[in-house]
Motif scaffolding. Structure first.
Motif, PDB file in Angstrom:
ATOM      1  N   VAL A   1      44.649  -5.950  67.813  1.00  0.00           N
ATOM      2  CA  VAL A   1      45.495  -5.347  66.781  1.00  0.00           C
ATOM      3  C   VAL A   1      46.163  -6.431  65.940  1.00  0.00           C
ATOM      4  N   VAL A   2      46.681  -7.459  66.618  1.00  0.00           N
ATOM      5  CA  VAL A   2      47.338  -8.557  65.898  1.00  0.00           C
ATOM      6  C   VAL A   2      46.344  -9.243  64.961  1.00  0.00           C
ATOM      7  N   SER A   3      45.125  -9.492  65.445  1.00  0.00           N
ATOM      8  CA  SER A   3      44.101 -10.120  64.613  1.00  0.00           C
ATOM      9  C   SER A   3      43.735  -9.227  63.433  1.00  0.00           C
ATOM     10  N   LEU A   4      43.650  -7.931  63.704  1.00  0.00           N
ATOM     11  CA  LEU A   4      43.294  -6.992  62.644  1.00  0.00           C
ATOM     12  C   LEU A   4      44.365  -6.948  61.566  1.00  0.00           C
ATOM     13  N   LEU A   5      45.636  -6.917  61.983  1.00  0.00           N
ATOM     14  CA  LEU A   5      46.731  -6.907  61.014  1.00  0.00           C
ATOM     15  C   LEU A   5      46.771  -8.202  60.211  1.00  0.00           C
ATOM     16  N   GLY A   6      46.421  -9.301  60.865  1.00  0.00           N
ATOM     17  CA  GLY A   6      46.328 -10.568  60.126  1.00  0.00           C
ATOM     18  C   GLY A   6      45.268 -10.503  59.045  1.00  0.00           C
ATOM     19  N   SER A   7      44.155  -9.847  59.347  1.00  0.00           N
ATOM     20  CA  SER A   7      43.092  -9.687  58.353  1.00  0.00           C
ATOM     21  C   SER A   7      43.557  -8.816  57.185  1.00  0.00           C
ATOM     22  N   VAL A   8      44.282  -7.743  57.510  1.00  0.00           N
ATOM     23  CA  VAL A   8      44.812  -6.867  56.458  1.00  0.00           C
ATOM     24  C   VAL A   8      45.803  -7.621  55.579  1.00  0.00           C
ATOM     25  N   LEU A   9      46.652  -8.443  56.220  1.00  0.00           N
ATOM     26  CA  LEU A   9      47.625  -9.219  55.453  1.00  0.00           C
ATOM     27  C   LEU A   9      46.919 -10.182  54.500  1.00  0.00           C
ATOM     28  N   LEU A  10      45.888 -10.864  54.968  1.00  0.00           N
ATOM     29  CA  LEU A  10      45.151 -11.780  54.095  1.00  0.00           C
ATOM     30  C   LEU A  10      44.473 -11.020  52.954  1.00  0.00           C
ATOM     31  N   HIS A  11      43.973  -9.830  53.239  1.00  0.00           N
ATOM     32  CA  HIS A  11      43.380  -8.981  52.194  1.00  0.00           C
ATOM     33  C   HIS A  11      44.408  -8.704  51.093  1.00  0.00           C
ATOM     34  N   GLU A  12      45.620  -8.289  51.506  1.00  0.00           N
ATOM     35  CA  GLU A  12      46.658  -7.969  50.522  1.00  0.00           C
ATOM     36  C   GLU A  12      47.167  -9.217  49.814  1.00  0.00           C
ATOM     37  N   LEU A  13      47.196 -10.344  50.519  1.00  0.00           N
ATOM     38  CA  LEU A  13      47.593 -11.587  49.856  1.00  0.00           C
ATOM     39  C   LEU A  13      46.598 -11.970  48.770  1.00  0.00           C
ATOM     40  N   GLY A  14      45.330 -11.594  48.967  1.00  0.00           N
ATOM     41  CA  GLY A  14      44.342 -11.825  47.910  1.00  0.00           C
ATOM     42  C   GLY A  14      44.752 -11.136  46.627  1.00  0.00           C
ATOM     43  N   HIS A  15      45.192  -9.875  46.744  1.00  0.00           N
ATOM     44  CA  HIS A  15      45.693  -9.156  45.560  1.00  0.00           C
ATOM     45  C   HIS A  15      46.949  -9.816  45.003  1.00  0.00           C
TER      46      HIS A  15
END
Length: 383
Positions: free
Chosen positions: A66-80
């Motif tokens: 879950v922590v790894s997945l949320l990190g991926s989501v955060l990086l996705h949003e940081l791209g925006h």
């Protein structure tokens, strides 16, 4: 015309603050707790089967995923977020929630090209993460914890990149489609409407996929409600996009000088019934009752909803002060504000009434019901 000094309160942001990342405020919605529980339970069961772990070990691995997945989501949003800042668009924050996350920006992209670049930045980050996780999966020994985590991260990031690239709002691909239609028609609202209708088709397609997987018994029991929620959220987001496009076309009609209701000053301590009688006798039944002190300085505005809730027999014994709000607590709009600014103020400072000002003078009151009637004439509103 009344004079008052207006204090603007900063809008409250939803969710728990987690600090800042590259200067961007980061928040977590309460629904993240549900996501954490669901994904941890689902992945714990998988980890126990694949890695021959005990109960506690499976849950720890699930939580790590879950922590790894949320990190991926955060990086996705940081791209925006970082792409938006690159083009001078302020970012209010990133919020992580049940179905992923979203980035809130100060304003819309000024051109189709910038809109396209911002929209595709998130899926591009997810795609890069997916490729990196695939490489790690191929390089790690099978049957190990690292291999299993890398494989799941590869799958999740690739799925997120592909799914978010589907051409329908509120997905990133829908923003890209909006940019394309905007560039072709030179009409941003047309692009939003087209991408919104396509988004509804994507929502129906997602629902059909959920039904098919359910009939084939290919879904875990806990995954079914989560995927149904995805379909419903897509449908509602697409519908909201269509609605906002229609509102956007009517924003040039907003003229606060004509839309604002006039003011009728009443001295502090005036009985509510007497204030209403004065308003009716003046031939201005829609006028806003503004409370003034002994020097004629405005101090409060009668709240129509609170006044209407008072039984008629009590109104002669209740003063206007008891059903009024202090002017400092009300948001203000300059009389020359255009529709875009008015709508942005309504979004950031939700309320039923807004002071309309000329300098420090209050020249009228905007009722949200009047604005809604202008922007959505076919929608029923409470006056």
């Amino acid at each position: 015309m009344a004079r008052v000094r207006q204090r603007t309160r900063p809008p409250r942001r939803p969710g728990l603050s987690l600090g800042r990342v590259f200067g961007v405020p980061l928040r977590a919605d309460a629904s993240m707790l549900l996501l954490t529980v669901v994904v941890t339970v689902l992945y714990a069961a998988l980890a126990r089967r694949q890695l021959d772990l005990g109960q506690l070990g499976g849950y720890l691995v699930g939580l790590g995923f879950v922590v790894s997945l949320l990190g991926s989501v955060l990086l996705h949003e940081l791209g925006h977020a970082l792409t938006a800042r690159r083009f001078g668009i302020g970012v209010r924050g990133i919020t992580l929630e049940l179905l992923g996350g979203y980035t809130e920006m100060d304003r819309d992209a000024p051109t189709p090209r910038i809109e396209l670049l911002i929209s595709l930045a998130g899926p591009a980050v997810s795609a890069v993460l997916g490729v990196g996780a695939i490489a790690a999966t191929l390089g790690l020994p099978t049957g190990t914890l690292g291999h299993q985590l890398a494989f799941q991260l590869a799958v999740s990031n690739v799925v997120v990149a592909i799914f978010n690239s589907l051409p329908g709002l509120p997905l990133d691909g829908g923003r890209a489609l909006r940019a394309a239609v905007w560039a072709l028609t030179r009409d941003r609202h047309r692009g939003t409407e087209v991408a919104g209708w396509v988004g509804r088709a994507v929502a129906l397609g997602t629902l059909a996929l959920v039904v098919a997987l359910t009939l084939r018994r290919a879904l875990a029991p806990l995954a079914l409600p989560l995927l149904l929620l995805v379909a419903v959220t897509l449908w509602r987001g697409a519908g909201q996009s269509v609605r906002l496009a229609r509102i956007g076309r009517r924003l040039p009609l907003v003229d606060l000088a004509r839309l604002a209701r006039p003011l009728l000053p009443v001295p502090t301590g005036t009985p509510l019934a007497e204030a209403q009688r004065r308003r009716d006798s003046a031939g201005t039944p829609d006028a806003a009752l503004i409370v003034v002190d002994s020097t004629g300085r405005p101090v409060a505005l009668v709240d129509p909803a609170r006044a209407a809730a008072v039984p008629p027999q009590r109104r002669p014994w209740l003063t206007v002060d008891e059903v009024a709000r202090g002017l400092a607590a009300l948001p203000a709009l300059p009389v020359g504000a255009d529709g875009e600014r008015v709508l942005e103020t309504v979004r950031t400072h939700p309320g039923a009434q807004y002071l309309v000002t000329a300098g420090e003078d209050v020249v009228g009151v905007l009722h949200i019901a009047d604005l809604a009637q202008l922007l959505e004439p076919k929608r029923k509103t409470n006056t």
